[in-house]
Design an enzyme around this catalytic site. Structure first.
Site, short mmCIF file in Angstrom:
data_model
loop_
_atom_site.label_atom_id
_atom_site.label_comp_id
_atom_site.label_asym_id
_atom_site.label_seq_id
_atom_site.Cartn_x
_atom_site.Cartn_y
_atom_site.Cartn_z
N GLY A 25 0.84 -1.14 0.09
CA GLY A 25 0.01 -0.04 0.02
C GLY A 25 0.69 1.34 -0.02
O GLY A 25 2.18 1.12 0.00
N GLN A 26 0.19 2.44 -0.10
CA GLN A 26 0.92 3.64 -0.04
C GLN A 26 1.83 3.86 1.10
O GLN A 26 2.90 4.22 0.88
CB GLN A 26 -0.26 4.70 0.21
CG GLN A 26 0.20 6.10 -0.08
CD GLN A 26 -0.90 7.18 -0.25
OE1 GLN A 26 -0.59 8.36 -0.91
NE2 GLN A 26 -1.96 6.91 0.30
N ASP A 45 -4.28 -12.38 4.56
CA ASP A 45 -5.54 -11.50 3.72
C ASP A 45 -6.36 -11.43 5.28
O ASP A 45 -6.83 -12.47 5.70
CB ASP A 45 -6.25 -12.68 3.15
CG ASP A 45 -7.51 -12.04 2.42
OD1 ASP A 45 -7.74 -10.94 2.83
OD2 ASP A 45 -8.09 -12.71 1.70
N THR A 100 -9.60 0.65 2.32
CA THR A 100 -9.44 2.36 2.25
C THR A 100 -10.28 3.09 1.31
O THR A 100 -10.29 4.27 1.24
CB THR A 100 -8.05 2.84 2.07
OG1 THR A 100 -7.54 1.99 0.92
CG2 THR A 100 -7.15 2.18 3.22
N THR A 144 -7.33 6.81 11.48
CA THR A 144 -7.70 7.72 10.60
C THR A 144 -8.47 9.19 11.19
O THR A 144 -9.03 9.00 12.45
CB THR A 144 -8.64 7.33 9.55
OG1 THR A 144 -9.21 8.33 8.69
CG2 THR A 144 -9.71 6.50 9.97
N TYR A 162 -16.79 3.63 6.66
CA TYR A 162 -15.27 3.43 6.74
C TYR A 162 -14.63 3.81 8.33
O TYR A 162 -13.98 3.16 8.83
CB TYR A 162 -14.39 4.28 5.81
CG TYR A 162 -12.98 4.59 6.04
CD1 TYR A 162 -12.06 3.12 5.70
CD2 TYR A 162 -12.34 5.65 6.38
CE1 TYR A 162 -10.66 3.49 5.90
CE2 TYR A 162 -11.10 5.89 6.50
CZ TYR A 162 -10.31 4.80 6.28
OH TYR A 162 -8.95 5.02 6.62
N LYS A 184 -12.85 1.48 11.34
CA LYS A 184 -11.81 1.87 11.78
C LYS A 184 -12.07 1.95 13.22
O LYS A 184 -11.05 1.77 14.11
CB LYS A 184 -11.03 3.31 11.20
CG LYS A 184 -10.75 3.11 9.62
CD LYS A 184 -9.65 2.02 9.56
CE LYS A 184 -8.18 2.54 10.05
NZ LYS A 184 -7.15 1.60 9.26
N TRP A 201 -5.28 12.25 5.41
CA TRP A 201 -4.76 12.98 4.11
C TRP A 201 -3.68 12.29 3.50
O TRP A 201 -2.43 13.50 3.06
CB TRP A 201 -4.99 14.49 4.04
CG TRP A 201 -6.18 14.96 4.40
CD1 TRP A 201 -7.33 14.33 4.93
CD2 TRP A 201 -6.91 16.39 4.12
NE1 TRP A 201 -8.50 15.10 5.05
CE2 TRP A 201 -8.29 16.40 4.79
CE3 TRP A 201 -6.38 17.36 3.66
CZ2 TRP A 201 -8.82 17.53 4.45
CZ3 TRP A 201 -7.03 18.66 3.76
CH2 TRP A 201 -8.31 18.54 4.14
N1 LIG Z 1 -5.11 7.17 2.42
C1 LIG Z 1 -5.38 8.14 3.25
O1 LIG Z 1 -5.70 9.23 3.08
C2 LIG Z 1 -5.28 7.85 5.05
C3 LIG Z 1 -5.79 8.49 5.69
C4 LIG Z 1 -5.84 8.47 7.17
C5 LIG Z 1 -5.62 7.14 7.62
N2 LIG Z 1 -5.30 6.18 6.74
C6 LIG Z 1 -5.04 4.81 7.01
O2 LIG Z 1 -3.42 4.61 6.90
C7 LIG Z 1 -3.28 3.14 6.66
C8 LIG Z 1 -2.71 2.79 5.41
O3 LIG Z 1 -3.45 3.66 4.27
P1 LIG Z 1 -3.03 3.63 2.66
O4 LIG Z 1 -3.30 4.96 2.13
O5 LIG Z 1 -1.44 3.37 2.77
O6 LIG Z 1 -3.87 2.62 2.26
P2 LIG Z 1 -3.79 1.93 0.69
O7 LIG Z 1 -2.74 2.50 -0.17
O8 LIG Z 1 -5.10 1.82 0.31
O9 LIG Z 1 -3.05 0.39 1.19
C9 LIG Z 1 -3.74 -0.38 1.90
C10 LIG Z 1 -3.20 -1.79 1.69
O10 LIG Z 1 -4.23 -2.87 2.23
C11 LIG Z 1 -4.16 -3.98 1.72
N3 LIG Z 1 -5.40 -4.62 1.78
C12 LIG Z 1 -6.51 -4.38 1.76
N4 LIG Z 1 -7.62 -5.41 1.86
C13 LIG Z 1 -6.56 -6.21 2.43
C14 LIG Z 1 -6.97 -7.52 2.98
N5 LIG Z 1 -8.27 -8.11 3.00
N6 LIG Z 1 -5.85 -8.31 3.53
C15 LIG Z 1 -4.60 -7.88 3.37
N7 LIG Z 1 -4.32 -6.73 2.90
C16 LIG Z 1 -5.38 -5.72 2.37
C17 LIG Z 1 -4.18 -3.23 0.07
O11 LIG Z 1 -3.84 -4.43 -0.55
P3 LIG Z 1 -3.89 -4.45 -2.17
O12 LIG Z 1 -2.47 -3.81 -2.53
O13 LIG Z 1 -3.94 -5.92 -2.43
O14 LIG Z 1 -5.53 -3.84 -2.41
C18 LIG Z 1 -3.15 -2.23 0.27
O15 LIG Z 1 -1.80 -2.48 -0.17
C19 LIG Z 1 -4.64 2.52 6.54
O16 LIG Z 1 -4.78 1.85 8.08
C20 LIG Z 1 -5.66 3.62 6.35
O17 LIG Z 1 -6.74 3.43 7.04
C21 LIG Z 1 -5.20 6.44 5.44
#
Ligand SMILES: NC(=O)c1ccc[n+]([C@@H]2O[C@H](COP(=O)([O-])OP(=O)(O)OC[C@H]3O[C@@H](n4cnc5c(N)ncnc54)[C@H](OP(=O)(O)O)[C@@H]3O)[C@@H](O)[C@H]2O)c1
Length: 295
Positions: free
Chosen positions: A10-11, A35, A61, A100, A124, A128, A148
């Protein structure tokens, strides 16, 4: 020290993978081996590998998608987190769980502190909160809330706005949601620091807000990103002056978003030696990487 990273593609997960200290002996797990939708799978992996720290950067996400798939979002963001936290307890490990700003309802204009009561507006956020509560119950976890996220190879706001500005002469961007854009690389470094403290048995709080300093609306972030990109020579059809600020009501989405997404970062300030950078520093870095083709 053994560290297990979930959501390694992921990101945030890929940013952590890139900078993880070699001393960590990092196991970087993606969905194919861990998973979260599959009951017991993550717990089995933790019990098998016995890490000192598990960093869970995996999550459902898709904020709007969660409105019609809340059970699955809750399975991944809630129940699987509970299983991971319990498994950490069984092997003497600790869990770093990402959360988040969307756990809050966005009321008022003061930053949310770690003591503020979650009251999510959307599915969502609710999913969380289930994960957060499980972490707080087991006592083996540290919750790191952020907001963000941008940077790296995936989809994020800064990439989208630069892409849109290359294609359109004018843009409309929401101006009544306020928060702090957080660069994935900075957050990854902060998490590495916190995880090290956890593994060394240091006293860490059960919730920490990890965001840069300052705050802005999406409109202000967009203007700043386009100004930086223009200064770097990016070819854009839309300039910052041609972005119209619009209320969220003009841009209806399936899931409601909090208006006030500000997270109080003073607890993190007291924990780490380095000062939190301004959000503009991170956005500039992401824009630079995008303009120079590095992301
Ligand atoms: N993005 C934001 O703006 C934001 C803001 C606040 C908090 N957060 C939190 O920060 C954390 C990281 O977010 P991010 O932006 O890096 O998210 P992201 O880029 O969407 O990455 C999430 C990862 O989780 C994996 N995933 C999804 N479903 C899964 C499952 N069933 N089993 C195993 N892995 C799974 C995805 O795998 P695939 O690559 O295979 O889909 C992806 O690699 C999360 O907890 C999110 O809630 C994010």
């Amino acid at each position: 020290m053994k560290v297990l990273l979930l959501g390694a593609r992921g990101q945030l997960g890929s940013a952590i993978s890139r900078i993880a200290p070699t001393a960590w002996g990092l196991t970087a797990a993606d969905r194919t081996v861990a998973d979260l939708a599959s009951p017991g799978q993550v717990a089995d992996l933790i019990v098998r590998t016995r890490p000192a720290v598990v960093i869970n950067a995996a999550a459902w996400t898709n904020v709007d998608g969660a409105e019609s798939s809340e059970a699955l979002a809750t399975r991944i963001n809630g129940e699987a987190v509970a299983e991971a936290a319990q498994a950490c307890g069984r092997v003497g490990g600790r869990l770093v769980q990402l959360s988040t700003d969307y756990v809050f309802d966005g009321s008022g204009d003061r930053p949310w502190t770690e003591e503020s009561e979650p009251a999510p507006l959307n599915a969502y956020g609710r999913s969380k909160v289930v994960g957060e509560r499980a972490c707080l119950t087991t006592g083996h976890a540290m919750i790191v809330r952020t907001s963000w996220l941008h940077g790296g190879s995936g989809r994020h706001f800064v990439r989208s706005i630069l892409g849109a500005a290359a294609e359109h002469d004018t843009l409309r961007v929401v101006s009544d949601q306020i928060g702090a854009p957080t660069e994935a690389r900075w957050l990854a470094a902060t998490i590495v620091d916190l995880a090290d403290r956890l593994a060394r048995g240091g006293v860490v709080p059960s919730i920490v807000h990890a965001v840069p300093s300052g705050h802005a609306s999406w409109h202000e972030v967009a203007c700043h990103a386009l100004r930086t990109a223009s200064a770097l020579g990016a070819r854009l059809r839309c300039t910052a002056d041609a972005i119209t600020p619009v209320p969220s009501a003009d841009y209806p989405l399936k899931a409601m978003r909090p208006m006030n997404s500000r997270l109080d970062g003073r607890r993190l300030d007291a924990l780490v030696a380095s000062a939190r950078p301004s959000w503009t520093v991170g956005v500039d870095a992401t824009v630079r990487a995008l303009v120079r083709g590095g992301a």
